[in-house]
Design an enzyme around this catalytic site. Structure first.
Site, PDB file in Angstrom:
ATOM      1  N   PHE B  50       0.865  -1.181   0.000  1.00 35.09           N
ATOM      2  CA  PHE B  50       0.000   0.000   0.000  1.00 35.09           C
ATOM      3  C   PHE B  50       0.901   1.230   0.000  1.00 35.09           C
ATOM      4  O   PHE B  50       1.866   1.296   0.772  1.00 35.09           O
ATOM      5  CB  PHE B  50      -0.896   0.001   1.244  1.00 35.09           C
ATOM      6  CG  PHE B  50      -1.847  -1.163   1.304  1.00 35.09           C
ATOM      7  CD1 PHE B  50      -3.143  -1.028   0.838  1.00 35.09           C
ATOM      8  CD2 PHE B  50      -1.445  -2.392   1.814  1.00 35.09           C
ATOM      9  CE1 PHE B  50      -4.030  -2.091   0.888  1.00 35.09           C
ATOM     10  CE2 PHE B  50      -2.322  -3.462   1.862  1.00 35.09           C
ATOM     11  CZ  PHE B  50      -3.621  -3.321   1.406  1.00 35.09           C
ATOM     12  N   GLU B  51       0.562   2.212  -0.824  1.00 35.57           N
ATOM     13  CA  GLU B  51       1.498   3.322  -1.035  1.00 35.57           C
ATOM     14  C   GLU B  51       1.658   4.236   0.175  1.00 35.57           C
ATOM     15  O   GLU B  51       2.570   5.051   0.219  1.00 35.57           O
ATOM     16  CB  GLU B  51       1.109   4.130  -2.270  1.00 35.57           C
ATOM     17  CG  GLU B  51      -0.303   4.646  -2.233  1.00 35.57           C
ATOM     18  CD  GLU B  51      -0.860   4.797  -3.639  1.00 35.57           C
ATOM     19  OE1 GLU B  51      -0.290   5.562  -4.400  1.00 35.57           O
ATOM     20  OE2 GLU B  51      -1.857   4.144  -3.970  1.00 35.57           O
ATOM     21  N   ASN B  52       0.795   4.105   1.164  1.00 36.32           N
ATOM     22  CA  ASN B  52       0.993   4.887   2.394  1.00 36.32           C
ATOM     23  C   ASN B  52       2.183   4.358   3.195  1.00 36.32           C
ATOM     24  O   ASN B  52       2.595   4.979   4.165  1.00 36.32           O
ATOM     25  CB  ASN B  52      -0.273   4.869   3.246  1.00 36.32           C
ATOM     26  CG  ASN B  52      -0.674   3.476   3.678  1.00 36.32           C
ATOM     27  OD1 ASN B  52      -0.073   2.492   3.261  1.00 36.32           O
ATOM     28  ND2 ASN B  52      -1.681   3.379   4.520  1.00 36.32           N
TER      29      ASN B  52
END
Lengths: 312, 253
Positions: B50-52
């Site tokens: 997940f890009e977070n």
């Protein structure tokens, strides 16, 4: 690039003082660096109440906070990869500003999440740009002067040069901090560590202020070292409606209500009067939210990390 | 009436795009549930990125509305920075990424930045987010969208996220490209770059949808694969996982 290392002796202050002092009109302000969690809504609302103008808002994505600042007339330029309401879709003030110039025209500089992260990382490294393969083949170059194709040394291939972004101020949420601004942050970090190093000044908004001993007991969790920090603010529930791991969960209904309640300019003005301009400070906001709603968001299923031995 | 919704069919189709052992840039909405389905059925060793900054080797224990919700952090494989996740992508370590878009064209280029309204007015959309990064850098990517003629133009108005084009045939983008578009009517796949330059073709049509309907609602002359067939319906096991995860059908209405 010069950094102001002459910090005031007393960094702990109110949110109003921190915004007054470190967010002047025309400043570039990095916020929402951890994407959908730990968004500095309390700080954003204080910016609106102090009627700051001509700000440049910098961040990878903004889950409704930029929309509120745009609608309130605080922003002149947006430097971001995505502006909207993550669970609901579009954000209406952002659309009104870009499509119709309401309440006034706003310049949009389109990035990708990766290029925002690289731009902040470049500034954090103290270099003017960083190379990447992303954005090649896209139309992003046409509207973003901070993305340029260039021929890489050594390999002679075409790459994207992402220009460094050094915001005037980064506003970062932390779970806990000491009075010097040494801050523990856990969960997804997003681009927060780079923003803390890229920005000329840093405001830390913490759920709680703790003793320096607590912070020093777990140095790997000290994501923001205090000597980079200009102001420290204690603001419980300061990120509501976004979540803070270990403190409270996301208030999903708030995002739904915001989506439904800001479709027209008139509706947004009513929303703004109710939630921001009509309350004096964050405590007023929390009184309006109500203890019952706040309580329903509190962490129920605690999940503590194992004890860690930093001894020698 | 089939005993599944269209969204559930699309989730099951998306889940089957995930191979066991894949490193998957998950995204939100339907692909999030596709990841849960794949992990619970045929791809137990898939890893979610997940890009977070979150890596997960187990799905979140509860339904999440954003990737940064509490349940996606609890029990994560690792909580990192965005740059560390993007680094995995750029290195070629991410096998598959999922994307949504307002428009997808004949060569799998995506637009999620700006479209034209009925009177020629500009409608501003939220923007790339990580979509451009995933399209440019994942080893393959899969798109999900509603099948409407104006959302499937010959050429997108603005390339937010690159599909096939000179940037891939010239080798400037070294890996990837679109591998499937899962719509509400069909699944499209792509020819090789060396034959038609990476053009989409009809691979399967959903139960109850005719090929004519699909062609009439696509903005270019969509070629039909000689092997085109009906999209397999979700299995009982897939449906059980989907409904356990999204019992109120927030994402799978």
């Amino acid at each position: 690039m010069t950094h102001d290392n002459h910090q005031p002796r007393e960094k702990l202050c109110t949110l109003a003082e921190a915004i007054e002092r470190f967010v002047p009109d025309g400043a570039s302000v990095a916020m929402g660096l951890q994407l959908e969690s730990m968004i500095p809504f309390a700080a954003g609302h204080e910016i609106i109440r102090q009627r700051k103008r001509d700000l440049t808002l910098v961040g990878p994505i903004s889950d409704i906070l930029f929309d509120q600042l745009i609608g309130a007339g605080c922003a002149r330029k947006i430097v971001a990869a995505w502006v909207g309401n993550v669970m609901m879709g579009s954000a209406y003030n952002f659309r009104r500003a870009l499509e119709e110039g309401i309440p006034h025209p706003v310049e949009m500089v389109d990035h990708t999440n990766f290029t925002v992260a690289l731009a902040l990382h470049a500034a954090a490294l103290g270099v003017p740009f960083l190379p990447t393969y992303t954005a090649i083949g896209s139309d992003l170059f046409a509207r973003n002067e901070g993305l340029v194709e260039f021929e890489a040394p050594y390999t002679r291939e075409t790459m994207t040069a992402v220009r460094a972004i050094a915001p005037d101020v980064a506003i970062l949420q932390a779970q806990r901090a000491d009075t010097e601004g040494n801050a523990h942050v856990w969960g997804n970090l997003g681009a927060a560590p780079d923003a803390a190093r890229a920005a000329r000044s840093v405001i830390v908004v913490a759920e709680e202020i703790v003793s320096s001993k607590v912070i020093a007991s777990d140095p790997n969790r000290t994501v923001i070292p205090g000597f980079l920090v200009s102001a420290v603010v204690e603001a419980p529930f300061g990120a509501h409606p976004s979540p803070v791991q270990g403190y409270y969960n996301r208030d999903n209904n708030y995002y739904r209500e915001y989506h439904r309640g800001t479709k027209t300019r008139q509706d947004f003005e009513a929303w703004l009067d109710h939630w921001v301009l009509g309350v004096g400070d964050r405590q007023g906001y929390l009184d309006l939210l109500g203890a019952e709603r706040a309580d329903s968001l509190k962490v129920r299923k605690h999940a503590y990390a194992a004890r860690t031995d930093f001894g020698h | 009436m089939p005993d599944y919704t269209l969204s559930e069919l699309m989730v099951a189709a998306a889940a089957r795009e995930i191979h066991d052992g894949d490193v998957v840039f998950v995204g939100m909405r339907l692909p999030l549930i596709a990841f849960v389905v794949a992990k619970s059925t045929h791809a137990p060793n898939a890893v979610g990125v997940f890009e977070n900054g979150v890596l997960r080797h187990t799905p979140a224990r509860e339904l999440i509305f954003t990737m940064s919700d509490g349940p996606n952090i609890t029990g994560a494989l690792s909580c990192l920075t965005m740059l560390e996740c993007m680094a995995l992508l750029q290195q070629g370590r991410v096998s598959l990424g999922f994307l949504g878009a307002a428009e997808v064209d004949r060569y799998g280029n995506l637009n999620s930045t700006e479209v034209r309204g009925p009177s020629g007015n500009h409608i501003r959309l939220p923007g790339s987010g990580g979509a451009c990064d995933i399209a440019a850098l994942a080893r393959r990517f899969v798109v999900l969208l509603d099948h409407q003629k104006d959302r499937l133009p010959e050429r997108v108005h603005y390339i937010t996220s690159p599909g096939y084009g000179p940037w891939r045939s010239s080798g400037r983008l070294k890996q990837g490209g679109p591998s499937a578009v899962i719509t509400s009517k069909a699944v499209m796949r792509f020819d090789g770059l060396d034959t038609t330059g990476g053009e989409a073709h009809l691979y399967s049509y959903h139960p109850g949808v005719t090929v004519e309907d699909i062609l009439a609602n696509t903005g270019w002359t969509l070629r039909v694969s000689p092997d085109a067939h009906e999209t397999p319906v979700p299995t009982n096991k897939e449906l059980r996982v989907i409904r356990r995860y999204d019992p109120e059908h927030f994402w799978t209405r």
